[in-house]
Design a protein around this motif. Sequence first.
Motif, PDB file in Angstrom:
ATOM      1  N   VAL A 152      27.431  93.261  29.503  1.00 19.50           N
ATOM      2  CA  VAL A 152      26.471  94.126  30.192  1.00 19.50           C
ATOM      3  C   VAL A 152      25.683  93.335  31.234  1.00 19.50           C
ATOM      4  CG1 VAL A 152      24.372  95.507  29.900  1.00 19.50           C
ATOM      5  CG2 VAL A 152      26.275  95.785  28.308  1.00 19.50           C
ATOM      6  N   ARG A 153      25.275  92.126  30.880  1.00 23.31           N
ATOM      7  CA  ARG A 153      24.467  91.335  31.810  1.00 23.31           C
ATOM      8  C   ARG A 153      25.214  91.050  33.101  1.00 23.31           C
ATOM      9  NH1 ARG A 153      22.382  88.470  27.125  1.00 23.31           N
ATOM     10  NH2 ARG A 153      23.936  86.808  27.392  1.00 23.31           N
ATOM     11  N   VAL A 154      26.435  90.543  32.985  1.00 23.35           N
ATOM     12  CA  VAL A 154      27.174  90.219  34.206  1.00 23.35           C
ATOM     13  C   VAL A 154      27.619  91.496  34.916  1.00 23.35           C
ATOM     14  CG1 VAL A 154      29.479  90.019  33.160  1.00 23.35           C
ATOM     15  CG2 VAL A 154      28.905  88.672  35.171  1.00 23.35           C
ATOM     16  N   GLY A 155      27.944  92.537  34.155  1.00 23.46           N
ATOM     17  CA  GLY A 155      28.358  93.796  34.769  1.00 23.46           C
ATOM     18  C   GLY A 155      27.275  94.410  35.620  1.00 23.46           C
ATOM     19  N   SER A 156      26.028  94.369  35.130  1.00 23.79           N
ATOM     20  CA  SER A 156      24.926  94.951  35.898  1.00 23.79           C
ATOM     21  C   SER A 156      24.717  94.212  37.213  1.00 23.79           C
ATOM     22  CB  SER A 156      23.636  94.939  35.072  1.00 23.79           C
ATOM     23  OG  SER A 156      23.175  93.612  34.872  1.00 23.79           O
ATOM     24  N   GLU A 157      24.936  92.908  37.213  1.00 27.99           N
ATOM     25  CA  GLU A 157      24.787  92.118  38.435  1.00 27.99           C
ATOM     26  C   GLU A 157      25.877  92.452  39.454  1.00 27.99           C
ATOM     27  OE1 GLU A 157      22.406  90.111  39.380  1.00 27.99           O
ATOM     28  OE2 GLU A 157      21.258  90.308  37.512  1.00 27.99           O
TER      29      GLU A 157
ATOM     30  N   ASP B  75      24.248  83.862  38.330  1.00 33.01           N
ATOM     31  CA  ASP B  75      23.118  83.306  37.579  1.00 33.01           C
ATOM     32  C   ASP B  75      22.842  84.125  36.322  1.00 33.01           C
ATOM     33  OD1 ASP B  75      21.069  81.536  37.015  1.00 33.01           O
ATOM     34  OD2 ASP B  75      19.570  82.638  38.160  1.00 33.01           O
ATOM     35  N   VAL B  76      23.897  84.317  35.523  1.00 29.34           N
ATOM     36  CA  VAL B  76      23.814  85.103  34.293  1.00 29.34           C
ATOM     37  C   VAL B  76      24.199  84.211  33.118  1.00 29.34           C
ATOM     38  CG1 VAL B  76      24.795  87.041  33.013  1.00 29.34           C
ATOM     39  CG2 VAL B  76      24.319  87.283  35.448  1.00 29.34           C
ATOM     40  N   GLN B  77      23.427  84.258  32.056  1.00 28.78           N
ATOM     41  CA  GLN B  77      23.749  83.493  30.860  1.00 28.78           C
ATOM     42  C   GLN B  77      24.883  84.173  30.087  1.00 28.78           C
ATOM     43  OE1 GLN B  77      20.450  82.618  28.331  1.00 28.78           O
ATOM     44  NE2 GLN B  77      19.459  81.265  29.812  1.00 28.78           N
ATOM     45  N   MET B  78      25.938  83.411  29.811  1.00 27.07           N
ATOM     46  CA  MET B  78      27.077  83.896  29.028  1.00 27.07           C
ATOM     47  C   MET B  78      27.447  82.809  28.018  1.00 27.07           C
ATOM     48  SD  MET B  78      29.388  85.704  32.033  1.00 27.07           S
ATOM     49  CE  MET B  78      30.432  86.588  30.868  1.00 27.07           C
ATOM     50  N   PRO B  79      26.616  82.608  27.007  1.00 22.99           N
ATOM     51  CA  PRO B  79      26.828  81.477  26.105  1.00 22.99           C
ATOM     52  C   PRO B  79      28.144  81.514  25.337  1.00 22.99           C
ATOM     53  CG  PRO B  79      25.082  82.929  25.299  1.00 22.99           C
ATOM     54  CD  PRO B  79      25.377  83.338  26.702  1.00 22.99           C
TER      55      PRO B  79
ATOM     56  N   ASN C  18      36.272 108.579  34.474  1.00 30.18           N
ATOM     57  CA  ASN C  18      35.020 107.863  34.694  1.00 30.18           C
ATOM     58  C   ASN C  18      34.981 107.468  36.171  1.00 30.18           C
ATOM     59  OD1 ASN C  18      32.890 105.929  34.773  1.00 30.18           O
ATOM     60  ND2 ASN C  18      33.226 105.398  32.632  1.00 30.18           N
ATOM     61  N   LEU C  19      33.828 107.583  36.809  1.00 31.21           N
ATOM     62  CA  LEU C  19      33.702 107.195  38.219  1.00 31.21           C
ATOM     63  C   LEU C  19      33.282 105.741  38.386  1.00 31.21           C
ATOM     64  CD1 LEU C  19      31.985 110.385  39.726  1.00 31.21           C
ATOM     65  CD2 LEU C  19      34.419 109.780  39.715  1.00 31.21           C
ATOM     66  N   ASP C  20      32.943 105.066  37.283  1.00 32.75           N
ATOM     67  CA  ASP C  20      32.477 103.678  37.346  1.00 32.75           C
ATOM     68  C   ASP C  20      33.671 102.729  37.239  1.00 32.75           C
ATOM     69  OD1 ASP C  20      31.007 101.319  37.310  1.00 32.75           O
ATOM     70  OD2 ASP C  20      30.479 101.510  35.180  1.00 32.75           O
ATOM     71  N   MET C  21      34.386 102.579  38.339  1.00 37.36           N
ATOM     72  CA  MET C  21      35.573 101.733  38.336  1.00 37.36           C
ATOM     73  C   MET C  21      35.220 100.271  38.076  1.00 37.36           C
ATOM     74  SD  MET C  21      38.521 101.507  41.197  1.00 37.36           S
ATOM     75  CE  MET C  21      40.143 100.883  40.788  1.00 37.36           C
ATOM     76  N   ILE C  22      34.115  99.810  38.666  1.00 36.38           N
ATOM     77  CA  ILE C  22      33.714  98.419  38.479  1.00 36.38           C
ATOM     78  C   ILE C  22      33.479  98.136  36.996  1.00 36.38           C
ATOM     79  CG2 ILE C  22      31.914  96.709  38.944  1.00 36.38           C
ATOM     80  CD1 ILE C  22      31.531  97.972  41.679  1.00 36.38           C
ATOM     81  N   GLY C  23      32.707  99.012  36.338  1.00 34.11           N
ATOM     82  CA  GLY C  23      32.405  98.802  34.930  1.00 34.11           C
ATOM     83  C   GLY C  23      33.633  98.821  34.057  1.00 34.11           C
TER      84      GLY C  23
ATOM     85  N   SER D 211      16.744  89.525  25.494  1.00 35.68           N
ATOM     86  CA  SER D 211      17.943  88.820  25.933  1.00 35.68           C
ATOM     87  C   SER D 211      18.805  89.679  26.845  1.00 35.68           C
ATOM     88  CB  SER D 211      18.773  88.353  24.733  1.00 35.68           C
ATOM     89  OG  SER D 211      19.298  89.459  24.023  1.00 35.68           O
ATOM     90  N   MET D 212      18.469  90.970  26.932  1.00 28.72           N
ATOM     91  CA  MET D 212      19.081  91.852  27.916  1.00 28.72           C
ATOM     92  C   MET D 212      17.983  92.244  28.897  1.00 28.72           C
ATOM     93  SD  MET D 212      21.225  94.301  25.309  1.00 28.72           S
ATOM     94  CE  MET D 212      22.171  95.131  26.574  1.00 28.72           C
ATOM     95  N   LYS D 213      18.362  92.483  30.131  1.00 28.19           N
ATOM     96  CA  LYS D 213      17.347  92.883  31.101  1.00 28.19           C
ATOM     97  C   LYS D 213      16.696  94.185  30.661  1.00 28.19           C
ATOM     98  CE  LYS D 213      19.068  90.678  35.284  1.00 28.19           C
ATOM     99  NZ  LYS D 213      19.461  90.906  36.690  1.00 28.19           N
ATOM    100  N   LEU D 214      15.394  94.288  30.842  1.00 34.19           N
ATOM    101  CA  LEU D 214      14.657  95.452  30.359  1.00 34.19           C
ATOM    102  C   LEU D 214      15.213  96.741  30.941  1.00 34.19           C
ATOM    103  CD1 LEU D 214      12.322  96.652  28.767  1.00 34.19           C
ATOM    104  CD2 LEU D 214      10.836  96.238  30.740  1.00 34.19           C
ATOM    105  N   GLU D 215      15.531  96.731  32.229  1.00 33.11           N
ATOM    106  CA  GLU D 215      16.008  97.974  32.847  1.00 33.11           C
ATOM    107  C   GLU D 215      17.372  98.377  32.307  1.00 33.11           C
ATOM    108  OE1 GLU D 215      16.850  94.631  35.895  1.00 33.11           O
ATOM    109  OE2 GLU D 215      15.308  95.189  34.441  1.00 33.11           O
ATOM    110  N   ILE D 216      18.206  97.397  31.924  1.00 35.38           N
ATOM    111  CA  ILE D 216      19.499  97.702  31.328  1.00 35.38           C
ATOM    112  C   ILE D 216      19.288  98.357  29.970  1.00 35.38           C
ATOM    113  CG2 ILE D 216      21.637  96.707  30.421  1.00 35.38           C
ATOM    114  CD1 ILE D 216      21.338  94.471  32.450  1.00 35.38           C
ATOM    115  N   TRP D 217      18.413  97.781  29.190  1.00 35.61           N
ATOM    116  CA  TRP D 217      18.142  98.313  27.847  1.00 35.61           C
ATOM    117  C   TRP D 217      17.604  99.733  27.916  1.00 35.61           C
ATOM    118  CZ3 TRP D 217      19.640  97.144  23.219  1.00 35.61           C
ATOM    119  CH2 TRP D 217      18.971  97.694  22.121  1.00 35.61           C
ATOM    120  N   GLN D 218      16.719  99.979  28.890  1.00 36.29           N
ATOM    121  CA  GLN D 218      16.141 101.321  29.013  1.00 36.29           C
ATOM    122  C   GLN D 218      17.222 102.324  29.417  1.00 36.29           C
ATOM    123  OE1 GLN D 218      13.047 100.381  31.846  1.00 36.29           O
ATOM    124  NE2 GLN D 218      11.470 100.291  30.268  1.00 36.29           N
TER     125      GLN D 218
END
Length: 347
Positions: A225-230, A299-303, A180-185, A336-343
């Motif tokens: 996913v939310r914090v990862g995308s940021e 600024d990500v919600q992680m309840p 995988n090339l996505d080391m951060i993820g 509850s997930m960013k629209l672009e992430i969901w798409q």
Amino acid sequence: MSDKVTVLVAGSWGTALACVLADNGFRVSLWTRSDEQANEINEHHTNRKYLPEAVLPANITATPSLAEAMQDTQAVLIVAPSKAMREVCRQLKPFYHEDMLCVHATKGFETESLKRMSTVISEELGAKESNIVVLSGPSHAEEVVKRMPTTVVVASRNERAAAAAQTLFMNEEYFRVYTNLDMIGVELAGALKNIIALGAGMSDGLGYGDNAKAALLTRGIAEMVRVGSEMGANPLTFAGLAGIGDLMVTGTSRHSRNWRAGYMLGQGKSLDEVMDSMNMVVEGIRTTQAAHDMSRKYDVQMPIAEQLYRVLFEKSDPREAVEALMGRDPKNEMESMKLEIWQQWHS
């Protein structure tokens, strides 16, 4: 080229991966700070403290000398606890050179700086972060040493480095490796799922059953996913081996030290009591502290992570934490997930 690979250090996961490398025909030098542990591995081919039932291959040797461990090696695998990573790499630096393949398999963050392990390694070794490889995925050390079928992922921004690590670890009989090339993820998924596994164990300890645990695991992925995308990760990585795969195995198995720690918390034990009863590092505890700070930084919600932070570090009651999660304002699952992430996830 040398047929020697060096592994730092001789905990459960480092020892299990050393067995994979030994089965692949490499001479493996396992570095430990303990003379007693080195003698046990060399004389009896066991590491009873961490893997009491395992018999280690004869081509694994252990040494307390880092200079000896690194002599004439083609690759180094670092499996130090996150809190010790910087110090281990400082000791490693005099023996490291850029032509050496560097892989790490540590699932955590540097709590103080919130840095990923590849960044810490890069800073201390003076290496390009793009050349470092991370190994992650659903993999209990106890099953790997028994040669049970296991599949992991190796990730690097350098495709050649990832391919070299894949060749190093791939075993057609029981250890399958994807790149995988996505080391951060991959690094984020491997670290953050430990928090959710703590929560899953705590839910089991409270006696809440499968419904509650399934919700925790599923909503935990949304937080990851939310914090990862940021932070620049590809959301699809969290649907793969390093994300959902590792979360399933860590959040549902008694082999998981994070699940066991959460289970004891759910049964009413204090954090100090839990830590005293474990003889291995529970990365999810430190990672929960890091996630608490990350949620504010990005600024990500992680309840789920927030409630676990309160249980671990503010002595909140676990049942009150569950009530707080259940009593949150009504949400739309998709919103509850960013629209672009969901798409991107469902494209």
